[in-house]
Motif scaffolding. Structure first.
Motif, PDB file in Angstrom:
ATOM      1  N   ASN A  14      57.530  89.435  64.898  1.00 23.18           N
ATOM      2  CA  ASN A  14      58.060  89.302  63.667  1.00 23.18           C
ATOM      3  C   ASN A  14      58.230  87.837  63.303  1.00 23.18           C
ATOM      4  N   SER A  15      57.728  87.389  64.778  1.00 27.00           N
ATOM      5  CA  SER A  15      58.423  86.020  65.046  1.00 27.00           C
ATOM      6  C   SER A  15      57.442  84.689  64.142  1.00 27.00           C
ATOM      7  N   ALA A  16      58.028  83.696  63.272  1.00 22.06           N
ATOM      8  CA  ALA A  16      56.823  83.286  62.704  1.00 22.06           C
ATOM      9  C   ALA A  16      56.428  81.827  63.665  1.00 22.06           C
ATOM     10  N   SER A  17      58.083  81.665  64.297  1.00 23.21           N
ATOM     11  CA  SER A  17      57.664  80.229  65.039  1.00 23.21           C
ATOM     12  C   SER A  17      56.277  80.677  66.342  1.00 23.21           C
ATOM     13  N   ARG A  18      56.549  82.365  66.883  1.00 27.39           N
ATOM     14  CA  ARG A  18      55.443  82.237  67.772  1.00 27.39           C
ATOM     15  C   ARG A  18      53.951  82.433  67.453  1.00 27.39           C
ATOM     16  N   LEU A  19      53.865  83.043  66.029  1.00 34.87           N
ATOM     17  CA  LEU A  19      52.760  83.028  65.370  1.00 34.87           C
ATOM     18  C   LEU A  19      52.142  81.396  65.183  1.00 34.87           C
ATOM     19  N   LEU A  20      53.061  80.755  65.284  1.00 34.85           N
ATOM     20  CA  LEU A  20      52.641  79.334  64.688  1.00 34.85           C
ATOM     21  C   LEU A  20      52.323  78.504  65.965  1.00 34.85           C
ATOM     22  N   GLY A 115      54.190  58.788  77.541  1.00 28.96           N
ATOM     23  CA  GLY A 115      52.343  59.657  77.744  1.00 28.96           C
ATOM     24  C   GLY A 115      52.702  60.714  76.770  1.00 28.96           C
ATOM     25  N   LYS A 116      53.525  61.896  76.569  1.00 25.03           N
ATOM     26  CA  LYS A 116      53.092  62.643  77.011  1.00 25.03           C
ATOM     27  C   LYS A 116      53.150  63.955  75.285  1.00 25.03           C
ATOM     28  N   ARG A 117      52.944  64.297  75.142  1.00 25.53           N
ATOM     29  CA  ARG A 117      53.042  64.858  73.436  1.00 25.53           C
ATOM     30  C   ARG A 117      53.458  66.475  73.483  1.00 25.53           C
ATOM     31  N   VAL A 118      54.672  66.322  72.153  1.00 21.76           N
ATOM     32  CA  VAL A 118      55.427  67.450  71.855  1.00 21.76           C
ATOM     33  C   VAL A 118      54.998  67.532  70.503  1.00 21.76           C
ATOM     34  N   ILE A 119      54.506  69.526  70.705  1.00 24.10           N
ATOM     35  CA  ILE A 119      54.510  70.115  69.079  1.00 24.10           C
ATOM     36  C   ILE A 119      55.071  70.739  69.176  1.00 24.10           C
ATOM     37  N   VAL A 120      56.053  71.058  68.041  1.00 24.01           N
ATOM     38  CA  VAL A 120      56.971  72.008  67.668  1.00 24.01           C
ATOM     39  C   VAL A 120      56.645  72.807  66.857  1.00 24.01           C
ATOM     40  N   ALA A 121      56.190  74.337  66.371  1.00 31.56           N
ATOM     41  CA  ALA A 121      56.474  74.923  65.582  1.00 31.56           C
ATOM     42  C   ALA A 121      58.042  75.836  65.481  1.00 31.56           C
ATOM     43  N   LEU A 122      58.561  75.269  64.302  1.00 30.54           N
ATOM     44  CA  LEU A 122      59.767  75.521  63.812  1.00 30.54           C
ATOM     45  C   LEU A 122      59.756  76.127  63.146  1.00 30.54           C
ATOM     46  N   ALA A 123      60.867  77.155  62.987  1.00 31.62           N
ATOM     47  CA  ALA A 123      61.024  78.178  61.788  1.00 31.62           C
ATOM     48  C   ALA A 123      62.497  78.465  61.895  1.00 31.62           C
ATOM     49  N   ILE A 160      56.647  73.208  60.900  1.00 33.93           N
ATOM     50  CA  ILE A 160      58.060  73.859  60.446  1.00 33.93           C
ATOM     51  C   ILE A 160      57.309  75.569  58.926  1.00 33.93           C
ATOM     52  N   ALA A 161      57.710  76.023  58.991  1.00 33.29           N
ATOM     53  CA  ALA A 161      57.768  77.073  58.256  1.00 33.29           C
ATOM     54  C   ALA A 161      59.401  77.477  57.867  1.00 33.29           C
ATOM     55  N   GLU A 162      60.268  77.170  56.554  1.00 34.51           N
ATOM     56  CA  GLU A 162      60.885  77.258  56.193  1.00 34.51           C
ATOM     57  C   GLU A 162      61.408  78.227  55.238  1.00 34.51           C
ATOM     58  N   PHE A 170      58.071  84.325  49.616  1.00 31.81           N
ATOM     59  CA  PHE A 170      58.558  83.189  49.751  1.00 31.81           C
ATOM     60  C   PHE A 170      57.727  82.301  51.382  1.00 31.81           C
ATOM     61  N   ARG A 171      58.481  83.993  52.499  1.00 33.42           N
ATOM     62  CA  ARG A 171      57.428  83.985  53.254  1.00 33.42           C
ATOM     63  C   ARG A 171      56.051  83.761  54.421  1.00 33.42           C
ATOM     64  N   ARG A 172      55.579  84.908  53.153  1.00 36.48           N
ATOM     65  CA  ARG A 172      54.167  84.649  52.962  1.00 36.48           C
ATOM     66  C   ARG A 172      53.459  82.911  53.064  1.00 36.48           C
ATOM     67  N   ALA A 173      54.112  82.502  51.342  1.00 35.22           N
ATOM     68  CA  ALA A 173      53.735  81.472  51.445  1.00 35.22           C
ATOM     69  C   ALA A 173      54.201  79.983  52.327  1.00 35.22           C
ATOM     70  N   SER A 174      55.443  80.533  52.963  1.00 30.48           N
ATOM     71  CA  SER A 174      55.374  78.918  54.305  1.00 30.48           C
ATOM     72  C   SER A 174      54.555  79.021  55.041  1.00 30.48           C
ATOM     73  N   ILE A 175      54.438  80.351  56.053  1.00 28.37           N
ATOM     74  CA  ILE A 175      54.074  80.503  56.285  1.00 28.37           C
ATOM     75  C   ILE A 175      52.290  80.328  56.429  1.00 28.37           C
ATOM     76  N   ASP A 176      51.313  80.496  55.864  1.00 24.25           N
ATOM     77  CA  ASP A 176      50.505  80.122  55.589  1.00 24.25           C
ATOM     78  C   ASP A 176      50.160  79.008  54.974  1.00 24.25           C
TER      79      ASP A 176
END
Length: 195
Positions: A14-20, A115-123, A160-162, A170-176
């Motif tokens: 059910n995790s949005a951050s894992r999906l992202l 020199g590193k790149r960090v990308i965070v999927a935050l829910a 970010i999905a919030e 709202f959840r579906r639209a934010s995740i999409d």
């Protein structure tokens, strides 16, 4: 390119951050040549919280070595009680290591992990972005940005999905919307894509 993919949500499927975070990694693997992915689930295999003895052993720890050996870090992070999951905070505690990822200079700390790149999927369940009356309660993005900047990393991006707890619509639209952004990230401005 070495990519470290970390998930920290306790929500499982059910995790949005894992999906992202998965969508981000999939996009990077499809876009760039020779991506070596290492996956860690910090929720199912949590690191121990620091004790004095473990703190004293961080300099030779496997976690900081793995982090330093990585070019891109993709993090899936939930937002619990206004901050990151404790499992992710424990990982951060294992990689912010004096003499490895930062050192003390004459004018303050100097980051050594440049020199590193960090990308965070935050829910986030509520809305904490600009214009929100709850913006001051947001301590996940600020914590992560502060920790990585402290270590010398300035190439940090948040997808970010919030408002995920407001309603199913709202959840579906934010995740999409966040999935669209996830499929547009770049692993690094210096790495050439094969597309």
């Amino acid at each position: 390119m070495k990519l470290l993919h970390l998930d920290s949500s306790i929500m499982g499927e059910n995790s949005a951050s894992r999906l992202l975070s998965a969508a981000i990694v999939e996009h990077i693997v499809e876009t760039y040549d020779a991506v070596e992915v290492t996956y860690r689930d910090l929720a199912s295999e949590p690191l121990p919280h620091l004790t004095f003895d473990s703190f004293m052993a961080l300099y030779t720890g496997a976690d900081v070595r793995q982090f330093l050996d990585t070019d891109v870090v993709v993090i899936g992070a939930g937002f619990y009680n206004f901050s990151v999951p404790t499992q992710l905070k424990a990982w951060i505690d294992h990689i912010v290591v004096r003499g490895k990822t930062f050192e003390r200079g004459e004018n303050g700390p100097i980051g050594l992990a440049k020199g590193k790149r960090v990308i965070v999927a935050l829910a986030r369940g509520n809305v904490y972005g600009d214009g929100s009356p709850y913006k001051a309660f947001e301590h996940a993005e600020t914590l992560l940005r502060s920790a990585f900047t402290f270590m010398g990393i300035t190439d940090i991006e948040f997808v970010i999905a919030e408002g995920l707890g407001r309603s199913e619509e709202f959840r579906r639209a934010s995740i999409d919307s966040a999935l669209v952004a996830a499929r547009q990230v770049s692993a690094s401005p210096t790495v050439s894509a094969h597309v």
